[in-house]
Design a protein around this motif. Structure first.
Motif, PDB file in Angstrom:
ATOM      1  N   SER A 282      27.410  61.999  43.991  1.00  0.00           N
ATOM      2  CA  SER A 282      27.454  63.409  43.607  1.00  0.00           C
ATOM      3  C   SER A 282      28.734  64.080  44.097  1.00  0.00           C
ATOM      4  O   SER A 282      29.348  64.880  43.374  1.00  0.00           O
ATOM      5  CB  SER A 282      26.233  64.149  44.160  1.00  0.00           C
ATOM      6  OG  SER A 282      25.060  63.753  43.476  1.00  0.00           O
ATOM      7  N   THR A 286      31.621  65.829  41.686  1.00  0.00           N
ATOM      8  CA  THR A 286      32.123  67.202  41.813  1.00  0.00           C
ATOM      9  C   THR A 286      33.635  67.243  42.005  1.00  0.00           C
ATOM     10  O   THR A 286      34.289  68.226  41.656  1.00  0.00           O
ATOM     11  CB  THR A 286      31.457  67.930  42.996  1.00  0.00           C
ATOM     12  OG1 THR A 286      31.762  67.248  44.218  1.00  0.00           O
ATOM     13  CG2 THR A 286      29.952  68.004  42.803  1.00  0.00           C
ATOM     14  N   ARG A 292      29.604  62.287  35.324  1.00  0.00           N
ATOM     15  CA  ARG A 292      28.206  62.649  35.534  1.00  0.00           C
ATOM     16  C   ARG A 292      27.294  61.864  34.593  1.00  0.00           C
ATOM     17  O   ARG A 292      27.539  61.805  33.386  1.00  0.00           O
ATOM     18  CB  ARG A 292      28.012  64.150  35.307  1.00  0.00           C
ATOM     19  CG  ARG A 292      26.570  64.637  35.494  1.00  0.00           C
ATOM     20  CD  ARG A 292      26.452  66.133  35.305  1.00  0.00           C
ATOM     21  NE  ARG A 292      27.050  66.854  36.449  1.00  0.00           N
ATOM     22  CZ  ARG A 292      28.257  67.395  36.453  1.00  0.00           C
ATOM     23  NH1 ARG A 292      29.029  67.322  35.367  1.00  0.00           N
ATOM     24  NH2 ARG A 292      28.719  68.029  37.513  1.00  0.00           N
ATOM     25  N   GLU A 472      23.852  65.699  41.322  1.00  0.00           N
ATOM     26  CA  GLU A 472      24.613  65.812  40.081  1.00  0.00           C
ATOM     27  C   GLU A 472      24.056  64.949  38.951  1.00  0.00           C
ATOM     28  O   GLU A 472      24.604  64.952  37.847  1.00  0.00           O
ATOM     29  CB  GLU A 472      26.079  65.447  40.337  1.00  0.00           C
ATOM     30  CG  GLU A 472      26.800  66.396  41.284  1.00  0.00           C
ATOM     31  CD  GLU A 472      26.857  67.816  40.737  1.00  0.00           C
ATOM     32  OE1 GLU A 472      27.106  67.969  39.522  1.00  0.00           O
ATOM     33  OE2 GLU A 472      26.651  68.768  41.509  1.00  0.00           O
TER      34      GLU A 472
END
Length: 486
Positions: A282, A286, A292, A472
């Motif tokens: 995750s 980001t 993702r 995520e």
């Protein structure tokens, strides 16, 4: 006065300590293993890494004892017998630049001299290892468990180093005086321990094992740095034997998933050291270092729950491996994905399942750009298959556990978890195979199955919990109960 005699592998406690304190130390270093007994159900056994008779314990758990001694106000002194006089001898690297998070982990590793490095799949563990070895500059062993990983790591290292990297496996023995990538099976064989041959070529090479044993013994004796790739495997006795057979001062293990479902996670710290700041998938998403994933839970059963009277093996065979409807859903899905120019990885647990899917996929898709990667495929064919997949010459790769670790194919953008399962190490690694950045790659797709069957539904729940650990990851649902052709 209590004395702690610290060596590279074990630390020994010398002096009088109350049994109450010893009992606390034993408990602190304990772990539990659960096994299923057909007569008594699940049985749990407790083990401890503290060896009571000799009063020794793995040096990676050094702080466990010091913390307890301080808690009980017991005075102690430390006699460190490790060769800490070793000085860094850094060597230059070519165009090897670390990201900020990699540099932070590198700094922690250099300071601690040993430890557990957790970086999610696709986060650049090999590059970090290359820089760590270069910055220390002492003779190093990079330990892997498959032939593919050996050559993948050695090739990557040679991109950054101005010398040839040693390659030690059952079929080759080129030794470097700086860095050697070694297969665990080969090193373990040379210790005269029980050994599982990787392939027929290793059998031929091992006929000359006396010469190779001397070479490997020298590598173990003269190396100062040991890095274990896929370090969650350290709990295996073969790895422990290697850790105990070398006096490397610098000891690290690297893994995207340094947790074990069998209760032996403590072994990683025991034989290397503390866990550094983890770098999760995750976080990398980001920071735009990974893509993702959208995870689809595909429901294929009209019934809410199917109670299977059979044992797990028979249930898995009926509802996963030989489930015609489920396999057809996969085949139709793959046909659509190929038409969209997607590059698909399908993971299976059993070779039989992979062969069933391979035959069905070729029939349904009318495509010959589909290959099955499993243990019986020769090394040369494995290399060619992986290279064809990287270059986009193939659309679909079916893989057994060989696809779980170290598979670096950035073009992949779809994962189908055909084999179910619940492993806390394998599931994140399988998903990590499709998260790597690639040109025009914005989202990746993971297809899992809602197998509402005894045993299998419990596995699904555990997989969902793994997905939820990554903030995520996006989880959606798909309904395939109406028609397999939709």
């Amino acid at each position: 006065m209590v004395t702690l005699i610290v060596e590279n592998v074990y630390t020994k406690i010398v002096g009088d300590i109350d049994n109450e304190v010893i009992t606390e130390i034993i408990k602190e270093m304990s772990y539990e293993i659960s096994n299923y007994n057909p007569y008594n159900g699940v049985e749990t056994q407790t083990f401890s890494l503290f060896k009571y008779l000799n009063r020794i314990y793995p040096t990676g758990l050094y702080s466990f004892v010091t913390d307890i001694l301080k808690k009980h106000n017991i005075n102690f002194k430390i006699v460190d017998k490790r060769d800490l006089s070793l000085h860094y001898k850094p060597f230059e690297t070519n165009k090897l630049y670390l990201r900020d998070y990699q540099q932070n982990v590198l700094n922690q590793a250099l300071k601690a001299k040993r430890g557990v490095i957790q970086i999610a799949t696709g986060g650049g563990k090999t590059e970090l290892a290359a820089k760590l070895i270069a910055d220390i500059g002492l003779k190093a062993i990079f330990l892997v468990h498959t032939y593919d990983l050996l050559h993948q790591a050695a090739d990557r290292f040679e991109k950054y180093y101005d010398f040839k990297v040693g390659r030690i496996s059952g079929s080759e023995c080129f030794v470097s005086d700086k860095v050697n990538v070694c297969m665990i099976q080969t090193l373990h064989y040379c210790l005269k321990k029980k050994y599982i041959l990787f392939d027929d070529e290793e059998q031929k090479y091992n006929e000359n094992s006396n010469v190779k044993s001397n070479v490997v013994k020298n590598i173990l004796d003269t190396s100062d740095v040991l890095i274990v790739d896929e370090g969650h495997k350290i709990a295996a006795q073969s790895y422990i034997n290697i850790m105990e057979s070398t006096n490397c001062v610098y000891r690290y293990c690297m893994s995207a998933t340094p947790q074990r479902s069998d209760g032996r996670t403590i072994h990683l710290q025991a034989y290397t050291g503390m866990k550094f700041t983890p770098i999760t998938a995750s976080y990398l998403i980001t920071q735009n270092y990974l893509v993702r994933p959208i995870i689809y839970l595909c429901n294929i059963y009209k019934q809410k729950f199917i109670y299977s009277k059979s044992n797990y093996t028979s249930t898995y065979k009926k509802y996963i491996v030989e489930n015609e409807y489920r396999n057809k859903v996969i085949a139709v899905l793959v046909k659509k994905l190929i038409s969209q120019n997607k590059h698909v990885l399908i993971t299976v647990t059993q070779k039989k399942h992979g062969k069933i899917l391979l035959k069905l996929l070729k029939t349904v898709t009318k495509s010959d750009k589909i290959k099955f990667l499993y243990s019986d495929v020769s090394k040369e064919d494995r290399i060619n298959i992986l290279e064809d997949m990287r270059n986009g010459k193939l659309n679909v790769l079916i893989g057994t556990s060989l696809a779980d670790e170290g598979l670096d194919i950035p073009i992949l953008d779809v994962l189908i978890l055909a084999g179910a399962g619940k492993s806390i190490t394998r599931i994140p690694q399988r998903i990590g195979r499709v998260l790597r950045l690639y040109e025009n790659k914005k989202n990746v797709y993971v297809f899992d199955f809602v197998d509402n069957v005894r045993y299998l539904r419990g596995q699904l729940r555990e997989r969902i919990e793994i997905y939820k650990q990554e903030k995520e990851f996006i989880i959606n649902n798909l309904d395939y109960t109406k028609n397999a052709n939709n």
